[in-house]
Design an enzyme around this catalytic site. Structure first.
Site, short mmCIF file in Angstrom:
data_model
loop_
_atom_site.label_atom_id
_atom_site.label_comp_id
_atom_site.label_asym_id
_atom_site.label_seq_id
_atom_site.Cartn_x
_atom_site.Cartn_y
_atom_site.Cartn_z
N GLU A 248 0.84 -1.21 0.00
CA GLU A 248 0.00 0.00 0.00
C GLU A 248 0.87 1.26 0.00
O GLU A 248 1.86 1.35 0.73
CB GLU A 248 -0.88 -0.01 1.25
CG GLU A 248 -1.72 1.24 1.45
CD GLU A 248 -2.46 1.24 2.77
OE1 GLU A 248 -3.30 2.14 2.97
OE2 GLU A 248 -2.20 0.35 3.62
N LYS A 302 -9.77 2.15 -3.09
CA LYS A 302 -10.18 1.50 -1.85
C LYS A 302 -11.65 1.81 -1.58
O LYS A 302 -12.07 2.97 -1.61
CB LYS A 302 -9.30 1.99 -0.69
CG LYS A 302 -9.53 1.26 0.62
CD LYS A 302 -8.53 1.72 1.67
CE LYS A 302 -8.67 0.93 2.97
NZ LYS A 302 -7.67 1.35 3.98
N CYS A 355 -5.42 -3.02 2.55
CA CYS A 355 -5.30 -3.09 4.00
C CYS A 355 -6.61 -3.43 4.69
O CYS A 355 -7.06 -4.56 4.67
CB CYS A 355 -4.70 -1.80 4.53
SG CYS A 355 -4.04 -1.95 6.21
#
Length: 428
Positions: A248, A302, A355
């Site tokens: 990330e 995301k 994540c």
């Protein structure tokens, strides 16, 4: 001495509940020992929840919340509000004290079994990392909801009665409940745990980076970070790898407007590059996964943002005020993708996740068999967060029958299989 122990049993029970996480974090390099330890400790952690007295349930939950999620406050180390770390830890612990007070509100085994079975649906402020069944992720037990219910009922049946020794040490009374408990345990065992999937990822380079959080976003270190990432990509090409995966925000800047794009596009003629970076669109910043292949690129934003870290799960007027206080005025706001996006790169079908969203059940239905998860764990190390994350990912890998490739910053990278055994550690 004994009086003190009896009056503080919730301390010992809290430690027993936390044992699978803390012991497991020390055994990831020894998979068979990890499996044996978790197969014993995970049922004992559930036993602790069933055993705690109602009047001590809040303090039990306080200790469990502190032990599991103290690390959430560590991100304040990289702000002007580091002095708030102890207060945030206490607030988190108080929150889970309330959760366990509700879970243990009645002493009835039926009530405790049902509330623990449903506990994974309790998400304080949208934070969904409290999943009791994930404690069984590295155990010989199956992790689906029905099997978890069987384990809960079995442990409740084996709970010691008054004037009776622990478990099977005395069987002259309550024989039938114990036989039923054994049957429930047998039904919840994963009899296919030893089936190791064929390794199809030998041509993948799963990178681990080592960039400290306090250096990651400093301009003077940017060239060094970029050169290191490019060197890893070129080394993967020299090793004739087909895919290289970086963590990330491995490139800690807005990549879609960067002059680095031509270089990455040229390298993608030789290898598929999957990496994290920021994307700017319509005055909004996105935390994205970029996929470079055959001199072209795509990205996926995301979708599920981390509570408090990336969004404020509060009423707008209060959220706006806190964002201004903690993050300052900015011409950009962090946005989220409208939906998950799947990729098919020369037959390699996968869903990229960033994540926190990799540990959410919402990301798994109607998806390919392989997930690529990228994380930056520099916010929280050293702490138990990397193993707690791994345990949750393993739980979802087994529950939804997915393979998860996880590339991280400042914690070990790995490939998780949908069966108990067969994980691949990719080093630190």
């Amino acid at each position: 001495m004994w009086g003190w122990l009896l009056s503080h049993t919730h301390w010992g029970l809290a430690l027993l509940f936390l044992a699978p996480v803390y012991v497991g974090s020390m055994l990831t390099k020894h998979p068979l020992i990890l499996t044996g330890a978790q197969s014993l400790l995970a049922p004992l952690s559930i036993f602790a929840c069933l055993q705690v007295e109602k009047q001590r349930s809040f303090s039990f939950g306080f200790l469990v919340g502190l032990g599991l999620f103290y690390w959430c406050a560590l991100s304040f180390r990289y702000s002007d509000y580091a002095f708030l770390i102890p207060l945030m830890m206490i607030l988190i612990a108080l929150c889970y004290g309330g959760v366990f007070y509700l879970l243990c509100w009645r002493s009835s085994p039926i009530y405790r079994v049902l509330t623990l079975w449903l506990a994974s649906y309790i998400h304080p402020f949208g934070f969904d990392w409290f999943v009791p069944e994930s404690l069984f992720a590295y155990s010989v037990f199956k992790v689906d909801k029905l099997s978890f219910l069987c384990v809960l009922m079995a442990i409740a049946l084996l709970k010691p009665h008054e004037n009776e020794r622990f478990l099977f040490l005395k069987t002259s009374t309550h024989l039938y409940p114990k036989l039923l408990a054994c049957t429930l345990f047998a039904l919840s065992l994963d009899w296919h745990a030893s089936n190791v999937p064929h390794n199809t990822f030998s041509q993948f380079k799963v990178a681990t980076t080592h960039t400290a959080q306090d250096l990651k976003w400093q301009q003077q270190h940017l060239e060094e970070i970029v050169n290191h990432n490019l060197e890893m990509i070129r080394r993967a090409i020299a090793q004739q790898k087909q895919v290289v995966i970086l963590p990330e925000t491995a490139f800690p800047f807005v990549l879609n407007t960067s002059n680095l794009l031509p270089t990455l596009l040229e390298l993608s003629a030789h290898i598929t590059i999957i990496t994290g970076a920021l994307t700017q669109a319509d005055h909004t910043l996105y935390n994205s996964t970029y996929v470079f292949a055959n001199k072209s690129y795509q990205y996926a934003h995301k979708v599920i943002l981390a509570p408090f870290g990336e969004k404020m799960p509060l009423p707008k007027f209060l959220a706006d005020y806190l964002e201004k206080v903690f993050f300052g005025a900015s011409s950009f706001s962090l946005g989220s993708g409208a939906s998950f996006r799947d990729f098919d790169i020369q037959g390699f079908k996968f869903r990229p996740l960033v994540c926190y969203e990799g540990t959410s059940a919402l990301a798994y239905p109607h998806s390919p068999d392989t997930f690529v998860v990228i994380s930056n764990n520099a916010w929280f190390v050293p702490s138990i967060e990397p193993f707690l994350q791994r345990m949750l990912l393993k739980y979802y890998a087994r529950r939804f029958h997915k393979t998860i490739i996880h590339s991280t910053n400042l914690s070990p990278s790995y490939i998780l299989t949908p069966t108990l055994l067969g994980d691949q550690n990719k080093g630190f």
